[in-house]
Structure formats: C-alpha cells, structure tokens
Design an enzyme around this catalytic site. Structure first.
Site, short mmCIF file in Angstrom:
data_model
loop_
_atom_site.label_atom_id
_atom_site.label_comp_id
_atom_site.label_asym_id
_atom_site.label_seq_id
_atom_site.Cartn_x
_atom_site.Cartn_y
_atom_site.Cartn_z
N THR A 197 0.90 -1.26 0.10
CA THR A 197 -0.15 -0.04 -0.02
C THR A 197 0.85 1.23 -0.10
O THR A 197 2.01 1.22 0.16
CB THR A 197 -0.86 0.08 1.27
OG1 THR A 197 -0.15 0.45 2.29
CG2 THR A 197 -1.64 -1.26 1.68
N ASP A 198 0.41 2.40 -0.10
CA ASP A 198 1.09 3.64 -0.13
C ASP A 198 1.85 3.78 1.13
O ASP A 198 2.94 4.27 1.26
CB ASP A 198 0.12 4.94 -0.27
CG ASP A 198 -0.22 4.98 -1.90
OD1 ASP A 198 0.47 4.26 -2.74
OD2 ASP A 198 -1.19 5.90 -2.17
N CYS A 199 1.21 3.40 2.29
CA CYS A 199 1.80 3.53 3.67
C CYS A 199 2.66 2.49 3.97
O CYS A 199 3.46 2.56 4.78
CB CYS A 199 0.61 3.78 4.60
SG CYS A 199 -0.70 2.79 4.55
N TYR A 200 2.13 1.20 3.44
CA TYR A 200 3.15 0.20 3.73
C TYR A 200 3.37 -0.51 2.10
O TYR A 200 2.93 -1.47 1.79
CB TYR A 200 2.06 -1.36 4.49
CG TYR A 200 2.05 -0.80 5.82
CD1 TYR A 200 2.96 -0.82 6.86
CD2 TYR A 200 0.64 -0.44 6.54
CE1 TYR A 200 2.79 -0.48 8.02
CE2 TYR A 200 0.35 0.15 7.59
CZ TYR A 200 1.44 -0.03 8.28
OH TYR A 200 1.16 0.24 9.74
#
Lengths: 129, 501
Positions: free
Chosen positions: B128-131
């Site tokens: 994901t964008d954060c992970y």
C-alpha cells in the site's frame, strides 16, 4: 534375546524358521509374525546363549536378521507421563508408579509398534543393533 | 464464618499463608471438619496438564523497513492469522505446517519460541502507499518480539468424557488410539485436581482470577468458548506471557491421525473464603463422573456406554459389558501434581496473591449445537436406485455377463429372501478362472464381508467408508438388509454439480 527376521521375495516359501529349529535344535518362540506370499517379518525370542547359533543359521538360509537389543525405547525428555501408551499395549509393558511416573518393562515388549503411534509426544521408538 | 481476601493476602505477604493442594484437601476436611479447614487453610492450589487444542498466542513482530502490512504470515511454514493488521498475528496451536503436515504445527512454533529457538517469519502483502513492502523473510527469537501473549480461548475443561470404540477397527482420535471392540478406554483430566472441579459454581473463579499458565503467572479472562457449566463442562479463557513460560509446562504434541495439539499446564489458586469453598475443594475423584462415550459412532450424539468416575478411570480399568478394560489417560497426572505443587510454592513464597473475580462467570449456561440452515446431504439424496442384483445360486457366467454389459462394476448378491449376502466384482470372477472346477456359482467366489450404507447416513460418513476400505461402491440397504440402491464414487460427483448443496 529377541531377533527380527525378515524374509525377502526370493526365498519364497522356504520354511526358514522351521528349518532353523530343526538344524540347531534351539526352541524358538515366535512372538509376532507377518508373512504373505512374497515377504514376511517375524519377531522371535531365543535363549541368549544360543542367539548367535540361530542367527547364523537363519542368515545362511537367506533371511536377514536384526538383533533387538531393546524393546521399545523411551525418550525421558519427551515423555510427559501422560499414559497414552498404557492401555493400547497388548503386553502391559507400560504402567504408572504411585507418583504417576511412567514405568516401562521392556522385557515384555514384542515390538508391535502400537505405542509408537499412540504417543502424542513422539517419545517412543525402536532401536536396532 | 467468612474469611476476607484481604486477610489471606496479608498472610501471603507475611509468608504465613497456609496452602494445600486440591489432592490433599479432602483429608484435611475429613480431619478438621469444614469449619476447622476454613480456619486452617488459606489457599487450595489446583492443577491440570493435558491436551488443550484451543490455544494460541498473539504476536507483534515490530515494523520492518520499508514497512509491510502483513496479509499472509507463516512461522516455520505454519500459517498464522494475519487479519489483525500490520505486524500482528495469532498463531493457533492446531494449525499444521504447510510442508510437514501433522509432524509440526502452531503448537511446535509456540514450544520453539519458549525453548529459545529461532523461528522463521515469512509474510506477504499486496503493498500500500503507507506499507509499500510486499514480502519479508526473517529469523526471530522470542526476545525479538514486542509482545508474545498466549490467549487460549478454551482451556481447563472442568472434566471430559472418556472414550472407547465399539467398532471392529482401530480409531485414531483426539482422545488417542482407541482399540476395536472396546479394547481400551482413554480419558483426560486430573479429576479432583482440575481447577474447575474445585469451583463448579464459579463462586471464586472469574474474570481477573490469577492463575498458573504454562509456568507463567497469568489471569483468567472469563468464560471459555463452548463453556457449558450447566452440564458440568465449564471452560476458561486464559492468558499469560510466553516469555515467562517453561517448556516443562508447554508441550507440542501430535495425535496420530488427528493432528497437532498443545499440552498445557494450568493451575488456579483458590482462596478459601467461606465454608462453601471448603466443601467444593473437598471434592474427591469418586464424586466426579463423566460419560464413557463410544467414538465408533461418527455422530455428534455419540452413545454413552456407561457412567464412570475419575476414581474408576484412575484405577486403570473400567468394566464394560462384564469385562475389565484397561483405561489410561492422555493427560499427565504427574505434571498436574507438579503444577499444583509449584503454584503452592508461588503462594507460600508470595510470588502471587489471590483475588476475587472482577466479573463473574455464568455457572448455569449450556452450550448448544450448531444451527445448520442446510442439512448435510444424505446417501438417499444421491444414491443410484437402478440396482443390478444377482442371486447367490446363479452361475458365475451369469455374473460375468452382467459385468460385461458395463452398467456396473459391482453386483450385490442376494439370497432367496432378497437379503444381501455378498458382492461380486470382476476381481471375484477372476478367482473362478484361476481355480477352474472349484467354483461354479456366485456364492463360491463372492466377497462375503460387504461394507454397506443406509439412505439416511450422511454422505460424508459413506465417503469415508469408501476411502478407508479402498473400495468404490457401497450397497445401500434398508433395515431388512435388502439392497435398495448403490452408492458409487460417481454418485459422490453429483454433489459437486451443485444439485444437492
């Protein structure tokens, strides 16, 4: 002393145990046997002092022979004294002492293997010479 | 007379608490009477050590760089539940390894962590964008984890039904190996030492009760799953930290033919605050009875062979139909005693104190069976009613002709009363060819020992019969043993075409 005799395919139907008894004159006690048309395995008990004689004769007759120094072997580190082996053994090899510790009378063992499967902790095994 | 929990804890702190185990308590009460025992004893310690399948641990691995939101997680190839975000997982004890099956499982991962061994973590994610990270592999020791908290949904069964087997086949169950023809009896639990046997009305055990779990000080969360104290089968949900546990009291195991499980040592210190507690803790093995259940019947409602007490079971043999049958336990009485003794030492030395529940546990409810909206398919739903039969007195040639037509590979053989007496296949016909002259009619070559099913038997049970006996057809018989249909592997295929699910 207990010997595990394995008959392979090529000896076919030769009566190896009977022949060995006849040739050596040693009275053999067959404790367990599984024999079909092509192969077989038998656990026999022979007097300690005549073990070599019987063993050599059987080998000469074409069987393979393993000496069972021990019956079933208990790994004390793995055993938790649960008792799962106690009631599955046909020979009452296992019992519990007053403190609930497992006691093994391996002399009585006929290596049927039931307890090996029954042990949840893989604490029981067979050791051959 | 009542004794306050404060007074008991004061005595524990002063090193003056008088502690006995639940095994010693009946003699104490017999000796001093109920009132005397209440004065004399402050804490009764209990203990059990046995297979507790419903166990596991929450783990937090800390964040990697770049970070990953782990979706599928394996520890030594055992899948852990990752639906709790980022770097948390729940490893369940009975989960088998993807590569080693029943030889290794979640219980072994837990045992390895406690024993100080390194465990391989492998995880994947879609990123994901954060992970952003999509996969990770690393080796971890217990001390590398932020948290490793054992949370066992169902432990410390109050008691457990004993098991036997009436069939002619050895069964491999979670109750261990069950020999045919009631060849043995297997049981679990420590009887009078079991924590909940000493507080069946849940007067002192509840949420917040301190306990011994796997060698670590822990706490009772509340009722366990399937908690059914109304029938005498209460359970507890419990927790403690893995890092304080000992391999002595946490042991992975494999029940042959069933799978992986975890042996846990669990003990609860019971504060002796009133006479009711004294009476409850004076319970003896002959007062704790369970059903001896026939595991040969593959149904939820397995029939009860008889009632037995823990005194009967611990004696080493139980009578069934006039015969003495050897009984042995799956749980360890010796380690249960060790748990109770070590817990007594904890209390005596002030390592733990006692407490009353902060939230009581229901002491009367009963667990109910699953609500099934779709009935499990029965043999009658899919069996083939077009049966080709043959009389036992017919010539073998007639059977051979019927087989050659190719409509069936198995012909049930019937007698002159229409009852099933055997089955004949091409294999049996070959016997007639090999031994010419010895056999002329069907009866001479048929297989007499026929495995059968009935229309109301669940398909899953019939399918297991096919698998276990390595056969491909079962005659379906009515209560008069008349053949009304056949069930073959082809019929089982109907289930997957969606007509019957």
């Amino acid at each position: 002393m207990k010997l595990m005799i394995t008959f392979s395919k090529k000896e076919g139907r030769k009566p190896i145990i009977a022949q060995a008894v006849k040739d050596t004159g040693v009275l053999i006690n067959v404790e367990r046997a599984f024999i079909d048309s092509s192969e077989g395995e038998a656990l026999i008990d022979v007097p300690d002092d005549q073990c070599t004689l019987v063993r050599e004769r059987m080998k000469a007759l074409g069987a393979s022979v393993r000496v069972l120094e021990h019956g079933i072997t208990l790994d004390e580190d793995e055993c938790v004294d649960c008792g799962a082996c106690v009631s599955v053994c046909p020979r009452e090899v296992f019992s519990m002492d007053a403190g609930g510790k497992l006691v093994v009378d391996e002399e009585r063992c006929v290596i049927c293997g039931k307890c090996i499967k029954a042990c949840p902790h893989r604490a029981l095994s067979l050791k051959f010479e | 007379m009542e004794k306050s929990i404060g007074l008991i804890n004061e005595r524990i702190r002063d090193g003056n608490a008088r502690v006995v185990t639940a095994e010693e308590m009946p003699a104490v009460v017999a000796d001093l009477g109920v009132e005397g025992a209440l004065t004399e004893v402050d804490v009764v310690t209990t203990g059990t050590f046995g297979a507790m399948c419903s166990s596991g641990a929450f783990l937090n691995f800390g964040h990697a760089d770049p970070p990953i939101r782990m979706e599928r997680i394996w520890l030594n190839d055992v899948e852990a539940y990752g639906g709790i975000a980022a770097v948390d997982a729940y490893i369940g004890a009975t989960q088998p390894s993807d590569t080693r099956e029943a030889d290794y499982g979640g219980a072994h991962v837990i045992e390895d962590f406690i024993a100080g061994k390194a465990v391989e973590l492998r995880a994947t994610s879609h990123g994901t964008d954060c992970y952003p990270r999509q996969s990770i592999t690393t080796e971890l020791m217990l001390e590398d984890l932020n948290q490793a908290i054992m949370v066992n949904p169902r432990n410390a069964y109050q008691r457990y039904n004993a098991a036997t087997n009436s069939t002619d086949r050895t069964l491999y169950t979670y109750m261990g190996t069950l020999l045919p023809h009631h060849g043995n009896v297997s049981y679990s639990g420590a009887g009078l030492l079991n924590p909940l046997s000493n507080d069946p009305d849940f007067s002192v055990i509840g949420s917040g009760t301190p306990l011994f779990l796997g060698g670590a000080p822990g706490v009772v969360i509340g009722e366990g799953t399937q908690h059914s104290p109304g029938g005498g089968f209460g359970t507890l949900m419990v927790t403690a930290e893995l890092s304080r546990m000992s391999p002595e009291y946490v042991r992975a195991a494999t029940m042959y033919g069933y799978g992986v499980t975890l042996y846990m040592g669990v003990g609860i210190p019971i504060p002796v605050i009133n006479e009711q507690v004294v009476r409850n803790c004076a319970v003896t093995d002959d007062q704790i009875s369970v059903d001896l259940v026939d595991y040969g019947i593959p149904s939820r409602n397995r029939p009860t062979v008889r009632k037995v007490t823990y005194a009967d079971l611990k004696s080493g043999s139980v009578e069934i139909d006039g015969e003495e049958v050897r009984a042995s336990s799956l749980s360890s009485l010796r380690r249960a005693r060790q748990v109770a003794a070590e817990l007594a030492e904890w209390v005596t030395s002030g390592k733990i104190e006692v407490a009353l529940p902060t939230r009581p546990i229901n002491s009367t409810k009963k667990a109910h069976p699953m609500h099934e909206t779709i009935r499990a398919p029965r043999v009658g739903d899919i069996m083939d009613r077009r049966v080709i039969r043959i009389a036992e007195t017919e010539e073998i040639r007639a059977a051979a002709k019927k087989l050659l037509k190719g409509e069936t590979n198995h012909i049930p053989v019937i007698n002159d009363e229409d009852r099933l007496v055997g089955i004949i296949t091409t294999y049996d016909i070959s016997k007639a060819v090999v031994w010419p002259g010895k056999a002329s009619v069907v009866r001479d070559v048929m297989t007499r020992d026929v495995i059968t099913t009935t229309p109301d038997e669940p398909v899953d049970i019939a399918a297991r019969k096919l698998e276990q006996h390595n056969i491909s057809a079962l005659p379906v018989v009515d209560d008069q043993r008349r053949v009304i249909a056949m069930l073959t592997a082809i019929d089982l295929g109907k289930l997957f075409r969606g007509k019957h699910r």
